[in-house]
Write a protein that holds these residues in place. Structure first.
Motif, PDB file in Angstrom:
ATOM      1  N   LYS A 118      47.555 -30.325  25.436  1.00 41.26           N
ATOM      2  CA  LYS A 118      48.194 -30.868  26.638  1.00 41.26           C
ATOM      3  C   LYS A 118      49.520 -30.176  26.935  1.00 41.26           C
TER       4      LYS A 118
ATOM      5  N   GLU B  15      46.910 -29.811  32.802  1.00 40.16           N
ATOM      6  CA  GLU B  15      45.950 -30.273  33.804  1.00 40.16           C
ATOM      7  C   GLU B  15      44.524 -30.341  33.272  1.00 40.16           C
ATOM      8  N   GLU B  16      44.266 -29.780  32.114  1.00 43.83           N
ATOM      9  CA  GLU B  16      42.908 -29.751  31.588  1.00 43.83           C
ATOM     10  C   GLU B  16      42.612 -30.992  30.758  1.00 43.83           C
TER      11      GLU B  16
END
Length: 759
Positions: free
Chosen positions: A502, A507-508
């Motif tokens: 993170k 954003e993943e």
């Protein structure tokens, strides 16, 4: 305080690192980035101020380093990305997303000299553990000038040099890379010479990545939790007849906790008009009291005006601050031997806590000699020592056990806490291999007893699941699977991996768990296949069937009251009307009677007083008019009452036993079984006073309820007078004195003190 560490990473970002594809696929810079990220993540997660890091890259189009500023024209195309400081998140993001890609081939030896200068300027004469890591493919030309001076400086400053080469040879495993350029061969030979001269190490990048793929465990410096004396006897009063050894306790096992979370302010993140936001959330606590319940008014009270109170039922007992010292136990630090116990007498489930290693005090040869002798005596006598342990002054004492450990060249004592009487939980469970009826008969054959065939099958199953040779190494040799040293806590590993992911890719979505960690929680496919046939045989032998659950149920069953449940029964099935009606009437049965469609099958008569509902089953047996079960019911009820009294944990089953005894007395008086009841009550009195532990409090409960023998006034078949019945409860039980002569051979001897006296 942790040892100070200073590490500088040097990365080759020249054109051959990112423009040339390797034979195995990919580019060299990606391998270097992956290895560097794994090393830096471990340091960022540790968060130690004493562990500092610097990052240099060479082969860049620009030049930015201190030596170039001092001597322009030299040490070109070398850039200091990060000076020596505690590594933080930005360095990870730079390595992952913004690593420079240079178009110039720079000198790796010059980069090492710049790193030495940075380390010397930062560390000065202070004591640091210094390391340099060089990531390169060895294609850039190297100027070997000043080799002797640089290698001498590395040795003098005690710097550990590690070269991580992409597509380098690995003589340890016989790996030799083909199709090398002459420049790479020459540079690899020079770097090996430098590493050998400076007592450094050369690693192949593939080997490094293989090692870094395992979860990183931060090494913990052994810090004693106790420094003091291990004593036997009282050294101050009886110095010559006691033992004193200066020792230290160091943690051997300690639960590794996952990284803790902090409160994060979402409001601060949304606010755009605030500068220098920390996103931290501060906590505050206030205390208030209700002045008037009718008005519901509360007044804040300072914390220093509050006193502690202990709940006694629904009443709170205040404890003023001046009386709090009555709860403090006057103790001094100690590790005192209380007694010794044979190894076979100590139960493994008594160990409460982490395990600590007991070693002699540092630089104390006398203490080491004494402790070694003590360890060998315990080991030879096959004994453990029970000790009293106090870590610091005024701390509550603890009980512990000392276990000798000898495995040359290592020998020590292991210490673990053991429970006090209040800490021990003792529960009684029915036997798995022995079934006894209520009449005392032991059964050899029963559906709950395993047969010889079952035992053989289960034994084969356990042997087939042996993990000592379940896995294979890279050469195909069998090896142990799931060694303790190879098993990692998946929760801790996944939390670290998720936080790192993170941080780099906010954003993943989170990555999937590592397959190696998943494999730890599942059976080896080879073992599944090996035992497939045996499992099917055991399934049939043990009559194993899948039991479908009833679904999720809650206490709020009324919430489903209005839900329509689909039924698969027809009306005829519901009314038990399989045969068609003849002229609106039910057909007759073979004996001429009409079948009642709603009549249940005749219920079998109760023939046993059960433990679940003894009162109900006892009443049903007494009420049976088809056969006389009174005497049988009375005998079984006596056994049930005796079972409740003997197996009661404290007074948990006393009320149940008392209810059964009241019903039994009442029934025996009516059914002419008074003599049987009176004999049972006399035996029960003997039982409660002689069993271990005694149940005298149950006898006091009978006295308070005036539950005594049945007199001839209550039942004609009784031979007990009313006065005798009253005196029965008042008469105390007289325990016979039994004097046993101890066998001298079984008496414990203080062999350790005898050995000490011989010295």
């Amino acid at each position: 305080m942790a040892d100070k560490k200073c590490t500088i990473y040097i990365v080759d970002v020249g054109p051959t690192m990112w423009q040339v594809k390797r034979d195995e696929g990919g580019i060299a810079l990606d391998l270097a980035r992956k290895a560097l990220l794994a090393m830096l993540e471990a340091k960022v997660f540790a968060g130690l101020k004493s562990d500092v890091t610097g990052l240099l890259v060479f082969g860049t189009d620009e030049t930015d380093n201190q030596l170039n500023d001092q001597t322009p024209g030299e040490y070109e195309n070398i850039t200091t990305l990060y000076p020596i400081e505690q590594p933080q998140l930005p360095i990870l993001r730079t390595v992952n997303n913004n690593m420079p890609h240079g178009n110039v081939q720079a000198d790796a030896f010059d980069a090492i000299i710049v790193a030495l200068n940075m380390m010397e300027e930062y560390c000065k004469k202070l004591k640091f553990t210094k390391k340099i890591y060089l990531f390169t493919d060895g294609e850039s030309p190297i100027n070997q000038y000043d080799f002797d001076r640089v290698s001498s400086q590395i040795l003098d400053q005690n710097i550990e040099l590690n070269v991580l080469g992409v597509d380098f040879d690995d003589p340890d495993i016989g790996l030799r890379q083909e199709n090398k350029s002459e420049n790479k061969k020459r540079n690899e030979q020079f770097l090996r010479k430098l590493a050998d001269t400076c007592k450094g190490t050369i690693f192949s990048m593939e080997d490094v990545l293989r090692q870094l793929s395992k979860p990183y465990i931060r090494p913990v410096k052994p810090m004693p939790v106790y420094r003091g004396s291990l004593t036997l006897g009282d050294p101050q009063t009886y110095g010559s007849a006691s033992l004193l050894i200066e020792v230290e306790l160091i943690a051997r096992t300690m639960k590794a906790k996952p990284k803790s979370f902090k409160k994060y302010s979402a409001l601060a993140e949304a606010a755009n008009n605030i500068e220098n936001k920390t996103y931290e959330v501060s906590h505050s606590r206030t205390y208030s009291i209700t002045v008037d319940e009718n008005v519901n008014e509360k007044v804040d009270v300072p914390q220093d005006e509050l006193d502690k109170a202990y709940a006694l039922g629904k009443t709170f007992i205040p404890l003023p601050k001046q009386d709090e010292n009555i709860f403090s136990f006057e103790t001094t630090p100690c590790l005192s031997i209380i007694s010794f116990i044979r190894t076979e007498e100590f139960r493994r489930e008594l160990v409460l806590s982490n395990v600590f290693t007991v070693v002699p005090k540092k630089d104390e040869p006398v203490a080491a000699q004494r402790l070694s002798s003590f360890i060998h005596v315990l080991y030879e006598k096959d004994s453990f020592a029970i000790v009293r342990y106090v870590k610091k002054p005024l701390e509550s004492p603890k009980l512990g056990v000392l276990v000798p450990y000898i495995k040359p060249p290592k020998e020590c004592l292991y210490f673990a806490r053991i429970p006090f009487k209040e800490d021990y939980r003792r529960f009684t469970f029915p036997s798995l291999d022995r079934i006894v009826t209520k009449t005392g008969k032991e059964l050899d054959v029963h559906e709950y007893l395993p047969t010889d065939e079952m035992l053989d099958k289960m034994g084969n199953f356990i042997e087939n699941l042996d993990l000592m040779n379940a896995a294979t190494d890279g050469k195909g040799n069998s090896r142990e699977y799931l060694k303790v040293k190879e098993c990692y806590n998946p929760v801790n590993v996944m939390i670290k991996k998720a936080v790192s992911h993170k941080a780099l890719y906010p954003e993943e979505s989170l990555p999937q768990p590592d397959p190696a960690l998943k494999a730890q929680t599942r059976m080896l496919p080879s073992l599944v296949e090996k035992n497939k046939e045996l499992v099917e045989e055991m399934r049939a032998l043990f009559k194993i069937k899948e039991v479908k659950g009833k679904g999720k149920t809650t206490k709020r069953r009324f919430a489903d009251a209005n839900v329509v449940i689909e039924q698969n029964l027809s009306l005829d099935q519901l009314l038990n009307n399989d045969n068609t009606l003849e002229n609106g009437k039910k057909p007759k049965s073979e004996n001429g009677d009409r079948e009642d469609s709603l009549m249940l099958d005749k219920k079998d008569s109760v023939r046993e007083v059960g433990l679940t509902d003894p009162l109900g089953s006892f009443k049903e047996m007494i009420a049976n008019r088809e056969e006389d079960l009174v005497t049988q019911a009375v005998e079984q009820m006596c056994q049930v009452i005796e079972h409740f009294v003997k197996s009661s944990f404290g007074a948990s089953l006393y009320e149940k036993a008392l209810e059964c005894l009241k019903l039994l007395r009442e029934t025996c008086a009516k059914e002419n079984e008074s003599e049987m009841f009176n004999k049972f009550l006399k035996d029960l009195k003997t039982l409660v006073f002689t069993c271990n532990p005694s149940k005298t409090d149950f006898w006091e409960l009978l006295g308070s309820n005036k539950l005594t023998l049945i007199s001839n006034k209550e039942a004609d078949d009784s031979s007990i007078t009313e006065n005798e019945a009253e005196e029965f409860l008042k008469t105390k039980f007289e325990r016979k004195s039994i004097i046993e002569t101890a066998d001298e051979e079984q008496m414990p001897t203080d062999e350790l003190l005898n050995l000490m006296d011989d010295d």
